[in-house]
Design a protein around this motif. Sequence first.
Motif, PDB file in Angstrom:
ATOM      1  N   ALA A   1      36.873  40.281  44.416  1.00  0.00           N
ATOM      2  CA  ALA A   1      37.893  40.947  45.233  1.00  0.00           C
ATOM      3  C   ALA A   1      38.454  42.188  44.547  1.00  0.00           C
ATOM      4  CB  ALA A   1      39.019  39.965  45.554  1.00  0.00           C
ATOM      5  N   ASN A   2      38.522  42.173  43.223  1.00  0.00           N
ATOM      6  CA  ASN A   2      39.047  43.338  42.500  1.00  0.00           C
ATOM      7  C   ASN A   2      38.121  44.538  42.579  1.00  0.00           C
ATOM      8  OD1 ASN A   2      41.438  42.227  41.646  1.00  0.00           O
ATOM      9  ND2 ASN A   2      40.701  41.669  39.603  1.00  0.00           N
TER      10      ASN A   2
ATOM     11  N   HIS B   1      44.368  45.703  42.895  1.00  0.00           N
ATOM     12  CA  HIS B   1      43.879  44.925  41.763  1.00  0.00           C
ATOM     13  C   HIS B   1      44.882  43.820  41.447  1.00  0.00           C
ATOM     14  CE1 HIS B   1      42.428  43.959  37.742  1.00  0.00           C
ATOM     15  NE2 HIS B   1      41.355  44.690  37.995  1.00  0.00           N
ATOM     16  N   SER B   2      44.389  42.574  41.320  1.00  0.00           N
ATOM     17  CA  SER B   2      45.290  41.434  41.122  1.00  0.00           C
ATOM     18  C   SER B   2      45.070  40.734  39.790  1.00  0.00           C
ATOM     19  CB  SER B   2      45.108  40.429  42.270  1.00  0.00           C
ATOM     20  OG  SER B   2      43.768  39.979  42.339  1.00  0.00           O
TER      21      SER B   2
ATOM     22  N   GLY C   1      41.813  37.947  40.492  1.00  0.00           N
ATOM     23  CA  GLY C   1      41.028  38.727  41.444  1.00  0.00           C
ATOM     24  C   GLY C   1      39.555  38.827  41.092  1.00  0.00           C
TER      25      GLY C   1
END
Length: 337
Positions: free
Chosen positions: A246-247, A254-255, A259
Amino acid sequence: ENTYMLRRVGIAASVAAAGAATLQRRAAESHAAAPAPESLAAQRPPSVVRVAPLDDPPDVTLEYFALRGLGELPRLILELTGIPYDSVYHFGTGVYKPYAPFGQLPVLRDGPLLICESGAIARHLARKACIDGGDAADKARVDMFFELAKDLTSKKSGIHDPASADGKRLAAMLATAEANCGGAHFVGSSTTLADVALFHALHTFDEVAPGSLEPYPKLKAFVKKFAAQPAIAEYLHSDRRVPLTANEDGKQPHSGLPGYKFKEPLRPGTYATPWSPPPARERRAALLATPLAHAHNENGFSLEYVRGPKRQSRVGSRSGWRLAVGRGAARRGKAPE
């Protein structure tokens, strides 16, 4: 008596070697039997996939996280040009920190040379494989489009939101790339680093936002043609190709570490074989070794003179100097079409 002692030493060495091989095999079996990593945060040793003949260990080793990120462009260069290499995938253990020159990944080992920084690695591999441009003017253009590819990637969130500031800036850069696309190549009449870098950026856009290249027919055709090359097509469907997280897809901010969960299952071949860093003595030697010259001879071979630790060379050495002839496309002195 001496003969007896030598036999005992030989037997002991054989037993020790057999024991080490058994331990290594058991470690590999245990590593492969462990649950598949679901994210970069997995606490497991690095793994390796070798892209080289089994009886000919490669000089080149690329280390990066089990992500695409900054490791994907060097992988694409190595795959396209046919340079034999070991692809090492790191997870959440940080074992690379003691020896990585800047304490970060990616890291590239090329014989005694050890370097980091993704741009430096990509340019080194391009020079090694003779895809850095023909003359000084072409090299400058290759660098220019290489930087454009980096700019495109930096605005990847805009591919999901064309009305945003990043989306408008990205559209302008894509229009520039479209205007400069010569069909199969961006510089000259053969593949260069510019093509590999732009393929990496554009193919990612097409993957995370299908149809996003429709307004740019030349770029869409370029991506399709580049991906159809046998070496690239094989890589894109191999265990060496890691899934996105996901990142990396640009759809959300950005997590951090959470992520980096894989959006698709990691292929077993990616994590089946454990890898250990080289001994500290070899790491120190690699850090101290310095490449001193690079040239092309009259037959088009890529020659590198490297001063470093003494080692046997397939070509020969003199006074501690090693003459290394490039493999794959570099050995033939031609860039892949």
